[in-house]
Design a protein around this motif. Structure first.
Motif, PDB file in Angstrom:
ATOM      1  N   LEU A 240      -2.373  30.527  63.026  1.00 31.18           N
ATOM      2  CA  LEU A 240      -3.735  30.406  62.512  1.00 31.18           C
ATOM      3  C   LEU A 240      -4.536  31.684  62.735  1.00 31.18           C
ATOM      4  O   LEU A 240      -4.226  32.477  63.634  1.00 31.18           O
ATOM      5  CB  LEU A 240      -4.452  29.244  63.209  1.00 31.18           C
ATOM      6  N   ASN A 241      -5.568  31.855  61.925  1.00 25.66           N
ATOM      7  CA  ASN A 241      -6.492  32.950  62.203  1.00 25.66           C
ATOM      8  C   ASN A 241      -7.427  32.541  63.342  1.00 25.66           C
ATOM      9  O   ASN A 241      -7.429  31.382  63.772  1.00 25.66           O
ATOM     10  CB  ASN A 241      -7.269  33.350  60.947  1.00 25.66           C
ATOM     11  N   LYS A 242      -8.237  33.455  63.823  1.00 22.36           N
ATOM     12  CA  LYS A 242      -9.058  33.205  65.006  1.00 22.36           C
ATOM     13  C   LYS A 242     -10.056  32.065  64.787  1.00 22.36           C
ATOM     14  O   LYS A 242     -10.305  31.262  65.682  1.00 22.36           O
ATOM     15  CB  LYS A 242      -9.796  34.473  65.410  1.00 22.36           C
ATOM     16  N   ARG A 247     -11.020  26.124  66.517  1.00 14.07           N
ATOM     17  CA  ARG A 247     -11.433  24.750  66.235  1.00 14.07           C
ATOM     18  C   ARG A 247     -10.558  23.711  66.927  1.00 14.07           C
ATOM     19  O   ARG A 247     -10.951  22.548  67.023  1.00 14.07           O
ATOM     20  CB  ARG A 247     -11.394  24.483  64.729  1.00 14.07           C
ATOM     21  N   ILE A 248      -9.347  24.082  67.339  1.00 16.82           N
ATOM     22  CA  ILE A 248      -8.385  23.052  67.736  1.00 16.82           C
ATOM     23  C   ILE A 248      -8.216  22.946  69.251  1.00 16.82           C
ATOM     24  O   ILE A 248      -8.438  23.902  69.999  1.00 16.82           O
ATOM     25  CB  ILE A 248      -7.016  23.270  67.062  1.00 16.82           C
ATOM     26  N   ALA A 356       4.658  21.706  64.164  1.00 19.88           N
ATOM     27  CA  ALA A 356       3.547  22.628  63.935  1.00 19.88           C
ATOM     28  C   ALA A 356       3.192  22.707  62.457  1.00 19.88           C
ATOM     29  O   ALA A 356       2.013  22.804  62.092  1.00 19.88           O
ATOM     30  CB  ALA A 356       3.905  24.011  64.480  1.00 19.88           C
ATOM     31  N   LYS A 357       4.200  22.652  61.607  1.00 21.07           N
ATOM     32  CA  LYS A 357       3.958  22.697  60.165  1.00 21.07           C
ATOM     33  C   LYS A 357       3.150  21.479  59.712  1.00 21.07           C
ATOM     34  O   LYS A 357       2.216  21.592  58.905  1.00 21.07           O
ATOM     35  CB  LYS A 357       5.295  22.742  59.425  1.00 21.07           C
ATOM     36  N   PHE A 362      -3.286  19.373  58.690  1.00 24.29           N
ATOM     37  CA  PHE A 362      -4.577  18.762  59.036  1.00 24.29           C
ATOM     38  C   PHE A 362      -5.627  19.817  59.365  1.00 24.29           C
ATOM     39  O   PHE A 362      -6.822  19.604  59.140  1.00 24.29           O
ATOM     40  CB  PHE A 362      -4.399  17.802  60.222  1.00 24.29           C
ATOM     41  N   VAL A 363      -5.185  20.943  59.906  1.00 22.76           N
ATOM     42  CA  VAL A 363      -6.126  22.015  60.236  1.00 22.76           C
ATOM     43  C   VAL A 363      -6.682  22.649  58.963  1.00 22.76           C
ATOM     44  O   VAL A 363      -7.880  22.918  58.851  1.00 22.76           O
ATOM     45  CB  VAL A 363      -5.444  23.089  61.107  1.00 22.76           C
ATOM     46  N   THR A 364      -5.815  22.889  57.988  1.00 20.62           N
ATOM     47  CA  THR A 364      -6.210  23.588  56.763  1.00 20.62           C
ATOM     48  C   THR A 364      -6.770  22.655  55.690  1.00 20.62           C
ATOM     49  O   THR A 364      -7.246  23.122  54.657  1.00 20.62           O
ATOM     50  CB  THR A 364      -5.011  24.348  56.187  1.00 20.62           C
TER      51      THR A 364
END
Length: 407
Positions: A240-242, A247-248, A356-357, A362-364
């Motif tokens: 992920l980017n910073k 956020r996680i 992780a994939k 859910f993050v994106t």
């Protein structure tokens, strides 16, 4: 009214204990008389229904050792259950029609000392498959215990298992037993979750500001494979980017008992792993959260990470799906019967990259919690309700009593 006695080795906090407590509550609400007899019951480490008067509990034989210098744990579990059963039959004065035996079948012949008693045995998983046999002495020791387990399991009037996966393992393991077990899925008492529906993490004393929380909820035991959650979190953060990474957060919570050496050791191992992976600032560890804390965690999580491989059933995914939280689980065992891949969560290989994939979706925003959560909630209400569980168990108990009357 049927008089039912539950015989259990240790009324602590865990999936097996949750099921047997629910079974007692279900039968009591159906109008039956229910009592519990156990070798250990700690009011500070148990489900509230066993200490607040909803279920009557008698603790017998807690003075007996749990092991000998950390060894012979299975042997002593058998002895403790036999002791409880002998007390019930010979000294308790309790009248009963049906005995519900949980986990340890070795006590069944002693319960047979009272004639005309019907016995239900709940096999969460064959005990002989839960240990290793690295030495000759261990092989000899386990040969006698394994033989006893199979012979005594066959003496139950009814054997129940928690999933079709466990039923298949049961048939493969106990080859001399010709009768197939019946599947009684664990369930949820929805009321226990609904009463905490308005609680946030701050309401239960947790100050975690992240808007993308991943949750692992399991006992601190090595077989629960919690390492997978930490390693997956590390890979996710690296991808992920910073801004996304900020956020996680990962919360690792679960049952922890100071009497159990493995709990102490594994907790320390997980904390050390988080340090080695350089993600400790992204991880919160919680020991034995209260029910209200657990519900708040499940509701607040973006998704649940369920890491055990070949789990016998797995009640935690059901709990998560009921409150509308999708589940990422290992594609084996009980979760394959509860999670619909791509609809209520994801079934993944036992591999940090695969986990992780799925987490990254859910993050994106590729997958949204609300969409999957609605489907997850509906699946639990339809298939794993407490009413359905209660009706099934009542039918089994009543059938055994009616069978006894015909003889």
């Amino acid at each position: 009214m049927v008089q039912v006695v539950f015989v259990h080795p240790d009324l602590g906090i865990g999936g097996a204990e949750r099921l047997v407590v629910d079974a007692g509550l279900a039968l009591k609400r159906k109008g039956h008389d229910v009592q519990f007899f156990t070798a250990h019951h700690d009011p500070g480490h148990c489900f509230p229904e066993t200490r607040d008067g909803q279920l009557e509990v008698t603790c017998i034989g807690d003075w007996l050792p749990r092991s000998t210098f950390g060894m012979l744990a299975a042997f002593w579990a058998y002895i403790r259950m036999i002791y409880v059963s002998l007390y019930l039959v010979m000294f308790s004065g309790v009248k009963y029609d049906v005995v519900f035996v949980d986990q340890v079948s070795a006590c069944i012949p002693f319960l047979r000392l009272k004639s005309n008693t019907k016995i239900i045995f709940y096999c969460h998983f064959p005990d002989q498959l839960l240990t290793q046999r690295k030495s000759f002495l261990k092989k000899v020791y386990r040969y006698f215990l394994d033989t006893l387990e199979e012979k005594t399991t066959n003496q139950a009037d009814c054997v129940l298992v928690n999933s079709h996966f466990t039923a298949s393992v049961y048939r493969e393991t106990f080859k001399s037993i010709k009768t197939s077990p019946s599947v009684l899925y664990p369930s949820l008492d929805f009321d226990n979750f609904d009463k905490y529906s308005s609680l946030t993490l701050k309401d239960v004393g947790l100050d975690i500001s992240s808007d993308c929380i991943f949750l692992s909820l399991n006992r601190f035991e090595r077989k629960k494979n919690i390492d997978l959650a930490l390693k997956s979190m590390k890979l996710l953060l690296d991808s992920l980017n910073k801004v996304e990474a900020s956020r996680i957060h990962l919360i690792i919570a679960g049952g922890y008992d100071d009497r159990v050496q493995e709990n102490i050791e594994y907790y320390s191992e997980l904390a050390a792993l988080a340090i080695n992976l350089d993600i400790l600032d992204k991880v919160t560890f919680l020991k034995s959260p209260l029910d209200k804390v657990k519900v708040a965690l499940l509701r607040s999580a973006k998704c649940l990470l369920y890491t055990p491989d070949k789990e016998h059933f797995g009640i935690v995914p059901i709990e998560a799906m009921y409150v509308g939280t999708p589940v990422i689980a290992v594609n084996s065992g009980g979760p394959t019967e509860t999670i619909v891949n791509g609809e209520t969560g994801f079934l993944c290989k036992q591999d940090p990259e695969d986990f992780a994939k799925a987490m990254k979706r859910f993050v994106t925003g590729v997958d949204e919690k609300d969409n999957m959560g609605d489907l997850a909630h509906s699946r639990v209400v339809t298939n794993f309700s407490f009413i359905k569980f209660s009706d099934h168990l009542h039918y089994i108990v009543q059938g055994l009593v009616d069978e006894r009357k015909l003889k």
